[in-house]
Design an enzyme around this catalytic site. Structure first.
Site, mmCIF file in Angstrom:
data_model
loop_
_atom_site.group_PDB
_atom_site.id
_atom_site.type_symbol
_atom_site.label_atom_id
_atom_site.label_comp_id
_atom_site.label_asym_id
_atom_site.label_seq_id
_atom_site.Cartn_x
_atom_site.Cartn_y
_atom_site.Cartn_z
ATOM 1 C CE LYS A 125 7.150 -16.538 11.809
ATOM 2 N NZ LYS A 125 7.485 -15.333 12.637
ATOM 3 N NE ARG A 166 -1.501 -1.439 3.617
ATOM 4 C CZ ARG A 166 -1.742 -1.516 4.915
ATOM 5 N NH1 ARG A 166 -2.982 -1.531 5.337
ATOM 6 N NH2 ARG A 166 -0.754 -1.574 5.781
HETATM 7 P P1 NAP Z 1 6.220 -5.439 8.777
HETATM 8 O O1 NAP Z 1 7.567 -4.811 8.801
HETATM 9 O O2 NAP Z 1 5.128 -4.843 9.577
HETATM 10 O O3 NAP Z 1 5.797 -5.528 7.242
HETATM 11 C C1 NAP Z 1 4.573 -6.049 6.811
HETATM 12 C C2 NAP Z 1 4.132 -5.250 5.595
HETATM 13 O O4 NAP Z 1 2.897 -5.768 5.126
HETATM 14 C C3 NAP Z 1 3.909 -3.793 5.946
HETATM 15 O O5 NAP Z 1 5.067 -3.031 5.646
HETATM 16 C C4 NAP Z 1 2.716 -3.397 5.123
HETATM 17 O O6 NAP Z 1 3.121 -2.641 4.015
HETATM 18 C C5 NAP Z 1 2.118 -4.690 4.597
HETATM 19 N N1 NAP Z 1 0.700 -4.811 5.009
HETATM 20 C C6 NAP Z 1 -0.298 -5.207 4.218
HETATM 21 N N2 NAP Z 1 -1.455 -5.201 4.862
HETATM 22 C C7 NAP Z 1 -1.207 -4.797 6.107
HETATM 23 C C8 NAP Z 1 -2.029 -4.596 7.231
HETATM 24 N N3 NAP Z 1 -3.362 -4.800 7.192
HETATM 25 N N4 NAP Z 1 -1.435 -4.184 8.360
HETATM 26 C C9 NAP Z 1 -0.112 -3.941 8.392
HETATM 27 N N5 NAP Z 1 0.720 -4.119 7.329
HETATM 28 C C10 NAP Z 1 0.164 -4.535 6.186
HETATM 29 O O7 NAP Z 1 6.316 -6.961 9.216
HETATM 30 P P2 NAP Z 1 7.524 -7.984 8.990
HETATM 31 O O8 NAP Z 1 8.398 -7.971 10.174
HETATM 32 O O9 NAP Z 1 8.136 -7.788 7.653
HETATM 33 O O10 NAP Z 1 6.708 -9.349 9.068
HETATM 34 C C11 NAP Z 1 5.843 -9.774 8.028
HETATM 35 C C12 NAP Z 1 5.668 -11.269 8.130
HETATM 36 O O11 NAP Z 1 6.964 -11.872 8.006
HETATM 37 C C13 NAP Z 1 5.115 -11.740 9.486
HETATM 38 O O12 NAP Z 1 4.265 -12.830 9.288
HETATM 39 C C14 NAP Z 1 6.347 -12.172 10.266
HETATM 40 O O13 NAP Z 1 6.060 -13.191 11.195
HETATM 41 C C15 NAP Z 1 7.225 -12.686 9.131
HETATM 42 N N6 NAP Z 1 8.655 -12.642 9.466
HETATM 43 C C16 NAP Z 1 9.238 -11.525 10.015
HETATM 44 C C17 NAP Z 1 10.578 -11.543 10.378
HETATM 45 C C18 NAP Z 1 11.284 -10.357 10.970
HETATM 46 O O14 NAP Z 1 12.419 -10.510 11.461
HETATM 47 N N7 NAP Z 1 10.716 -9.150 10.955
HETATM 48 C C19 NAP Z 1 11.324 -12.707 10.173
HETATM 49 C C20 NAP Z 1 10.725 -13.785 9.547
HETATM 50 C C21 NAP Z 1 9.393 -13.746 9.222
HETATM 51 P P3 NAP Z 1 2.141 -1.542 3.405
HETATM 52 O O15 NAP Z 1 1.699 -0.667 4.532
HETATM 53 O O16 NAP Z 1 3.020 -0.842 2.410
HETATM 54 O O17 NAP Z 1 1.015 -2.293 2.766
#
Ligand code: NAP
Length: 313
Positions: free
Chosen positions: A92, A38
């Site tokens: 995951k 988004r």
């Molecule tokens: P994040 O930084 O919050 O990123 C998620 C992205 O998804 C956001 O930047 C957002 O981008 C998008 N999004 C789409 N719909 C959303 C909504 N309704 N609410 C919030 N964001 C939304 O999270 P992340 O750490 O990358 O984690 C994402 C997934 O990867 C999770 O399932 C997590 O368990 C997994 N993961 C994370 C890590 C880690 O170290 N962070 C490691 C392994 C796996 P827009 O706002 O641009 O749409």
């Protein structure tokens, strides 16, 4: 489909930028053809779309998508991708519920495309040698300790505290993805206590007692209030001595003091995941292991809920 898998990356947050983008760039089986998010937070030189419908209506040819959004919104995006006959790589956890993942499996089978429920921690360097060593051993107990500082590792992630965001089980499911892979016997929950901050809809800590099918105790200690030293450790006692898997699966120590590990490269976490995804797509297969998610669902179903003080970031 051309030989290269034309991939779109969806949900351009932390994990997409930190791990997926470099892993895709490092694997010649893939070409990153689009990003979807988004916000305009894409990758320079790669076409960017606000949502998956916009991508589907574009003239970009796509074979596969990798979904890095929070779990609560992943199912609808995955279902839309499968309806477009795109292969799907799920970060995951593979979903916010068990049933929605089962539906995705059916959709993928019907569309004859690959569904990959990824578990990155299983590709940490010590995990496969730990599994191999344990496969020939008798386990007497296991203790899993995953204690980290949520302020350090998940700053500003509102979704993680909402229902379906899993709270401390977001990292905790990584521990369970390793444990379900390396333990020679299946295990299941007997008791659990989940600590919910009064102002949040997801737990900040959990204390879970499992038992293996041959009666051995396995404990899981999750806490997001850990300051100072952080722990991502699994210690398995066997009749041949103690195995220790530290640093989230990266460092394995066997009873004789040796530290076997897989070589870097394709066995590193995200390079390993993309190598596996390519293999699945090319082989026309899916890989959907819900065992870690099932344990988390069981903890919420079987666990006692305890209210603790508010969490203020
Ligand atoms: P994040 O930084 O919050 O990123 C998620 C992205 O998804 C956001 O930047 C957002 O981008 C998008 N999004 C789409 N719909 C959303 C909504 N309704 N609410 C919030 N964001 C939304 O999270 P992340 O750490 O990358 O984690 C994402 C997934 O990867 C999770 O399932 C997590 O368990 C997994 N993961 C994370 C890590 C880690 O170290 N962070 C490691 C392994 C796996 P827009 O706002 O641009 O749409």
């Amino acid at each position: 489909m051309t030989d290269t898998i034309r991939l779109a990356l969806v949900g351009m947050g932390k994990i997409a930028h930190d791990q997926h983008v470099p892993a895709i760039a490092g694997n010649p089986a893939f070409e990153l053809v689009a990003t979807v998010s988004r916000s305009p937070n894409g990758v320079e030189g790669v076409p960017h779309f606000h949502d998956i419908d916009e991508l589907a209506k574009s003239d970009i040819a796509v074979d596969a998508v990798a979904l890095c959004t929070p779990p609560q919104v992943r199912h609808a995006i995955a279902a839309a991708a499968l309806e477009n006959n795109w292969h799907v790589f799920l970060e995951k956890p593979p979903g916010a519920t068990l049933a929605e993942v089962a539906v995705l499996e059916e959709l993928a089978a019907k569309a004859n495309v690959t569904l990959f429920a990824s578990w990155h921690s299983r590709y940490a360097l010590g995990v496969e040698p730990a599994r191999e060593w344990l496969s020939a051993r008798k386990v007497t107990s296991a203790a899993i300790t995953w204690r980290e500082d949520v302020r350090q590792w998940h700053p500003g992630q509102a979704w993680i505290w909402e229902a379906g965001g899993f709270g401390v089980f977001d990292p905790g499911i990584n521990a369970l993805s390793i444990a379900t892979h390396i333990m020679p016997q299946p295990f299941f929950i007997e008791q659990a206590t989940l600590d919910f901050p009064a102002n949040r809809d997801a737990p900040i800590a959990a204390d879970v007692a499992f038992r293996t099918t041959d009666g051995r105790p396995v404990t899981l200690d999750l806490d997001w209030r850990q300051e100072g030293h952080q722990s991502w450790d699994i210690v398995v006692e066997t009749t041949d001595g103690t195995l220790k898997l530290a640093e989230g699966g990266a460092v394995l120590t066997l009873p004789d003091g040796s530290t076997p590990h897989h070589e870097e490269g394709l066995h590193g976490e995200y390079p390993g995941l993309y190598a596996r995804f390519a293999e699945l797509v090319q082989g026309g297969r899916s890989d959907v292991d819900i065992a870690p998610l099932r344990h988390v669902a069981d903890a919420f179903m079987r666990g006692k809920r305890r209210e603790v003080e508010d969490f203020v970031e």
